[in-house]
Write a protein that holds these residues in place. Structure first.
Motif, short mmCIF file in Angstrom:
data_model
loop_
_atom_site.label_atom_id
_atom_site.label_comp_id
_atom_site.label_asym_id
_atom_site.label_seq_id
_atom_site.Cartn_x
_atom_site.Cartn_y
_atom_site.Cartn_z
N THR A 93 12.87 95.80 16.09
CA THR A 93 12.95 95.35 14.70
C THR A 93 13.86 94.13 14.63
OG1 THR A 93 13.28 96.09 12.43
CG2 THR A 93 14.92 96.80 14.02
N SER B 15 9.39 95.21 10.53
CA SER B 15 8.56 96.23 11.19
C SER B 15 7.55 95.61 12.14
CB SER B 15 7.87 97.10 10.14
OG SER B 15 8.82 97.77 9.34
N GLY C 114 7.45 102.28 9.35
CA GLY C 114 8.23 101.05 9.23
C GLY C 114 9.17 101.13 8.05
N ILE D 67 7.08 95.92 5.84
CA ILE D 67 5.95 96.70 6.34
C ILE D 67 4.68 95.89 6.13
CG2 ILE D 67 4.47 98.72 5.92
CD1 ILE D 67 6.98 100.28 5.17
N SER E 61 10.24 102.09 13.64
CA SER E 61 11.05 100.88 13.61
C SER E 61 12.49 101.32 13.88
CB SER E 61 10.92 100.25 12.23
OG SER E 61 11.49 98.99 12.19
#
Length: 159
Positions: free
Chosen positions: A12, A43, A60, A67, A153
């Motif tokens: 991430t 994400s 995410g 996301i 994530s």
């Protein structure tokens, strides 16, 4: 409990503050569909794993598109759900008033099945809004096989 197997924690963006997959301490997250292009923001690791076929579904984090942007750039699906629908306990917040967790997948059925599995009451932060869902997918997701491989994530590694 829902039948998925966590296969790893995805890269991430550092502090989840970039929309271009340029600030991860492990380096750029490349788009598996075109390595000359970005995989998106926070994400991006989950979106890249999904697009590459390394995971079936993933979770995410989203504060401002984290996301939705990577999902869009990598050609997969990502959902920013209603605030409080998915418990946030165990994640590292930037600001709990704008932080969301959301399912990601390659098919609508995958996203719906994962949402159904992770939605629920949050007894840690007390952020739950509304009621639990009996089913979020009218097309029979409960009859399909559970996810085999799920990626997270990294700020959500304790979920």
């Amino acid at each position: 409990r829902a039948g998925g197997t966590v296969v790893g924690i995805a890269t991430t963006e550092d502090l989840c503050l970039s929309g271009a997959s340029l600030s991860a301490s492990t380096g750029y997250v490349l788009n598996p569909r075109d390595p000359r292009r970005s995989a998106g923001g926070s994400s991006s690791g989950v979106a890249a794993l999904l697009a590459a076929g390394a995971a079936d579904e993933g979770v995410g984090g989203d504060q401002g598109g984290s996301i939705r942007i990577p999902a869009s750039l990598c050609g997969v699906l990502g959902l920013k759900p209603t605030y409080g629908l998915i418990p946030y306990t165990g994640c590292i917040p930037i600001d709990v008033s704008v932080d969301y967790l959301g399912p990601m997948g390659r098919r609508v059925e995958d996203v719906a099945r994962l949402l159904e599995a992770v939605a629920g009451y949050d007894d840690g932060w007390g952020l739950t809004v509304g009621m639990l869902l009996e089913s979020v997918h009218p097309f029979g997701c409960r009859e399909t096989k559970p996810p085999r491989r799920v990626g997270f994530s990294s700020p959500c590694s304790r979920v």
